[in-house]
Design an enzyme around this catalytic site. Structure first.
Site, PDB file in Angstrom:
ATOM      1  N   LYS A  35     -27.346  82.057  64.659  1.00  0.00           N
ATOM      2  CA  LYS A  35     -28.139  80.932  64.140  1.00  0.00           C
ATOM      3  C   LYS A  35     -28.743  80.155  65.305  1.00  0.00           C
ATOM      4  CE  LYS A  35     -23.980  78.076  64.071  1.00  0.00           C
ATOM      5  NZ  LYS A  35     -22.948  77.434  63.233  1.00  0.00           N
ATOM      6  N   TYR A 256     -35.233  57.423  89.529  1.00  0.00           N
ATOM      7  CA  TYR A 256     -35.400  56.253  88.658  1.00  0.00           C
ATOM      8  C   TYR A 256     -34.178  55.339  88.724  1.00  0.00           C
ATOM      9  CZ  TYR A 256     -39.469  58.334  86.372  1.00  0.00           C
ATOM     10  OH  TYR A 256     -40.694  58.857  86.107  1.00  0.00           O
TER      11      TYR A 256
END
Ligand SMILES: *Cc1c(COP(=O)(O)O)cnc(C)c1O
Length: 367
Positions: A35, A256
């Protein structure tokens, strides 16, 4: 001329891991759970690679089954959650799918539909996960009804899912198992219970069928490795390269927010891979990476297209050096995806299924 980031998929490793699942449970048949695009590895390629050794595949929904049939897969495919709407039954019939049945409306739809051939059905019982399935008190009636409907349903199996098969503490697993044992006896039902951790560590849960998933991709779902999981081979290698190098004095912030400060004069490698590729932005400073076949660590917040690593102690690392975010480096060293996941406060499943379409998949081995 190309961005260096790729997800390499080793189909021989997939076959190796599938065989380990079978070795754990020689009395069971193992349905290969593919899946979510085979946990991000590419469902059609993975199914093709397993086709000659896996007797069946499992997916979450009919769209995934259609993709496999369109990809030329002819083996049985089980819908783990059954149908979502009654009109899907026509396709279940046409594509020769097997289906789980977990709700009354699905039983009614199945009995109202006249399939060309009876449909193999896995009746799901909620033995304690409390997600899908009939309660143990009600499942007997459902079982009897479907048993009496031979034109609609055949090859009935009793299916259930464990909430805690991965834990060392087996208390809750044993409660689920006790309910299942007594049901199996009453109904004389063949069982399909075991996910990867139960396949690996709970032989009492092995049934006519098992449902190993994440272990096929080389991820260890257990709290502590065992003799089998130590033999896993990683299937996906998320591989990139250094695209720039910064030499910085001590005390300089990187990336950042300046989350990471150079603790000493440092060399920083900038890597072409970021959260826009699916690398988890929750990766902490210290999350392991392999650069030029040596372990080092993430230094600074993950950006969308790039991340930064400390290469101070890898002087040979330079622009173009190999970077492995997880998987196997060219020199053979392995960085397990499970280890990266722990540093991101998540599980391997989210990292593997999270690799975005922007990252090209490259397959090797059996195809
Ligand atoms: C996904 C899934 C599995 C496989 O689980 P793993 O932990 O990946 O082995 C088995 N059964 C069901 C019902 C599932 O949804």
């Amino acid at each position: 001329m190309a961005r260096p980031l790729i997800a390499e998929i080793d189909l021989d490793a997939l076959r190796h891991n599938y065989r380990l699942a079978c070795e754990c449970a020689p009395e069971s048949r193992s349905v290969a759970v593919i899946k979510a695009d085979a946990y991000g590895h590419g469902a059609v390629a993975c199914a093709r690679a397993l086709e000659d050794i896996a007797p069946a595949f499992a997916v979450a929904c009919i769209e995934e089954a259609v993709t496999l049939r369109e990809g030329g897969i002819t083996a049985p495919i089980v819908l783990l959650e059954g149908i979502f709407t009654a009109d899907e039954l026509a396709l279940v019939d046409e594509l020769g799918l097997w289906m789980a049945v977990h709700s009354d409306w699905q039983v009614e739809a199945l009995l109202a539909h006249r399939p060309a051939r009876p449909i193999p059905v896995w009746v799901k019982v909620d033995s304690g996960m409390h997600r899908l399935g009939f309660s143990p008190e009600r499942v007997e009636a459902v079982w009897q009804r479907l048993s009496a409907a031979a034109e609609h349903a055949r090859d009935l199996h009793l299916m259930s899912h464990f909430a805690t098969a991965d834990l060392e503490d087996i208390g809750y697993f044993e409660r689920q198992m006790a309910r299942l044992d007594s049901l199996a006896q009453r109904l004389g039902a063949p069982l399909c219970l075991a996910n990867s951790p139960a396949t690996l560590a709970r032989p009492e849960a092995h049934g006519a069928w098992n449902r190993p998933g994440v272990m096929l991709y080389g991820s260890d779902p257990l709290e502590r490795p065992n003799a089998v999981t130590l033999r896993f081979a990683p299937v996906m290698t998320l591989r990139s390269a250094i695209i720039a190098v910064r030499e910085l004095p001590a005390g300089e912030p990187v990336g950042y927010g300046g989350r990471w400060l150079t603790p000493r004069p440092s060399r920083i490698g900038v890597v072409a891979c970021g959260y826009g590729d699916g690398y988890d932005r929750h990766a902490r400073d210290g999350t392991p990476v392999l650069v030029a076949g040596k372990r080092t660590a993430i230094a600074g917040k993950i950006s969308m297209d790039m991340l930064t690593v400390d290469i101070t102690d890898i002087p040979e690392a330079d622009i173009g050096s190999e970077v492995v975010l997880w998987g196997r480096a060219a020199n053979g060293l392995v960085l397990p995806v499970d280890e990266v996941a722990r540093h991101c406060d998540t599980i391997s499943y989210t990292l593997l299924t999270g690799v975005l379409p922007r990252v090209p998949r490259r397959y090797h081995g059996q195809s």
